[in-house]
Design a protein around this motif. Structure first.
Motif, PDB file in Angstrom:
ATOM      1  N   ARG A  43     -59.570  24.042 -81.070  1.00  0.00           N
ATOM      2  CA  ARG A  43     -60.768  24.498 -80.377  1.00  0.00           C
ATOM      3  C   ARG A  43     -61.570  23.325 -79.835  1.00  0.00           C
ATOM      4  N   SER A  44     -61.751  22.317 -80.663  1.00  0.00           N
ATOM      5  CA  SER A  44     -62.554  21.172 -80.230  1.00  0.00           C
ATOM      6  C   SER A  44     -61.823  20.346 -79.181  1.00  0.00           C
ATOM      7  N   GLN A  45     -60.511  20.342 -79.212  1.00  0.00           N
ATOM      8  CA  GLN A  45     -59.751  19.509 -78.281  1.00  0.00           C
ATOM      9  C   GLN A  45     -59.538  20.168 -76.924  1.00  0.00           C
ATOM     10  N   THR A  46     -59.520  21.506 -76.899  1.00  0.00           N
ATOM     11  CA  THR A  46     -59.245  22.189 -75.629  1.00  0.00           C
ATOM     12  C   THR A  46     -60.466  22.868 -75.034  1.00  0.00           C
ATOM     13  N   GLY A  47     -61.418  23.274 -75.879  1.00  0.00           N
ATOM     14  CA  GLY A  47     -62.565  24.041 -75.402  1.00  0.00           C
ATOM     15  C   GLY A  47     -62.189  25.447 -74.979  1.00  0.00           C
ATOM     16  N   LEU A  48     -60.988  25.903 -75.371  1.00  0.00           N
ATOM     17  CA  LEU A  48     -60.493  27.225 -74.987  1.00  0.00           C
ATOM     18  C   LEU A  48     -60.546  28.202 -76.142  1.00  0.00           C
TER      19      LEU A  48
END
Length: 358
Positions: free
Chosen positions: A303-308
């Motif tokens: 979640r934190s790495q993609t923002g998706l």
């Protein structure tokens, strides 16, 4: 497959060496042995005469010869010759491919199995049942994206329960503790916070590959998908998928004697690090080789790495697999569910299985 299936057949196989050249083997089978062997390709080989030596080494070889035996024959035959763009193992794999004993992704039609949300014990059982079905030829090779119905700690087949899990803390947080059939370390999962998938493939797909090689091979599509999302993903050590920000997830694998491979990966989309460290007994020794001081810092969620959203990440993963290898969606059938329920009762829900290593 036994030699009898090859009698009086013409066989042909090709292998594009990753980062290298094309190798092709054509031959006939007579009395369960290769004859009239031709080795060709766009590789480089010096001196030229070495090609005749390699071909001669394969002439008369048994169709049941092991990968190691085939590789050794080619290695000995090539002598001091320089092989560029291929190696003895590539010739051996091409022979196995010609005989149908090694396959490529393109040789298979994959299913995308939708099992719906499942409780942890059923997840373990469905995994084994689907893998055995593929191994026994009762199902096409398949991909399954897990949907967790409740939280769980999943310990590896060879881990000690008491060394890995604080059972009191697990009970306090209503977290099930289950044991899977594959090796590897303990995983902490919660619905909506985890992306787990399994691949069920025939052993021919990883023929000639070590466990380390097969991990990277079976997850190459995942790395491509993650990079497409902007995550600089790569394999770290034997079975970790990681990025510069930290570990993303871990893979585990089980090879069945009947000829199938179960390969599964759990990636953290989001994580309750505090709860995880309360339930898992993650000691200093385990963390010492990771270059980190705390379990919370070991895992960097998707979640934190993609923002998706989680569903968007899953859509990207499935899309990459479908584009690369093809996928046919299927629902989990009642017969398979019944088989899995029986396996829960006879194996996965028993104290004998969960505490087989106390």
């Amino acid at each position: 497959m036994t030699g009898d299936a090859y009698v009086h057949m013409k066989v042909s196989g090709a292998r594009k060496v990753p980062g290298g050249k094309l190798v092709r083997v054509d031959a006939r089978v007579d009395d369960d042995r290769l004859v009239d062997v031709v080795v060709s390709g766009d590789f480089f080989l010096e001196p030229d005469e070495a090609l005749d030596d390699i071909r001669a080494a394969l002439e008369g070889v048994s169709v049941d010869a092991s990968f190691e035996a085939l590789t050794a024959r080619v290695e000995e035959a090539r002598g001091d010759a320089v092989m560029l763009g291929f190696a003895p193992r590539d010739v051996a794999l091409t022979v196995m491919r010609a005989l149908g004993r090694a396959t490529t992704w393109e040789d298979h039609d994959f299913e995308l199995v939708d099992a719906g949300p499942l409780e942890p014990l059923m997840q373990m059982a469905v995994d084994e049942v689907l893998a055995r079905q593929v191994a026994e030829g009762r199902r096409r090779p398949a991909l399954r994206i897990w949907d967790w119905a409740s939280s769980a700690v999943i310990i590896g087949s060879y881990q000690s329960v008491r060394n890995e899990v604080d059972l009191d803390a697990a009970a306090e947080h209503d977290i099930a503790v289950v044991r899977r059939v594959s090796g590897g370390g303990a995983m902490f999962v919660e619905p909506g916070n985890t992306i787990t998938y399994s691949l069920y493939v025939p052993a021919t797909l990883v023929a000639g590959q070590s466990f380390a090689e097969s991990y990277k091979f079976l997850d190459a599509w995942v790395l491509r998908a993650l990079r497409g999302l902007g995550v600089d993903a790569s394999y770290a050590s034997l079975n970790d998928i990681a990025s510069p920000q930290g570990k993303i997830g871990g893979a585990a694998q089980k090879r069945f004697a009947t000829g199938g491979v179960l390969h599964h990966v759990t990636m953290a989309y989001d994580i309750d690090a505090q709860k995880m460290t309360q339930v898992l007994r993650i000691g200093r020794e385990k963390l010492s080789d990771k270059g980190t001081k705390s379990a919370a810092k070991r895992v960097d969620p998707m979640r934190s790495q993609t923002g998706l959203e989680r569903e968007q990440v899953i859509e990207a993963l499935v899309g990459e697999f479908a584009e690369s290898y093809g996928l046919t969606p299927v629902a989990l059938d009642e017969e398979t569910l019944a088989e899995a329920e029986a396996l829960v009762a006879s194996k996965f829900a028993t104290d004998e299985w969960l505490h087989r290593i106390p």
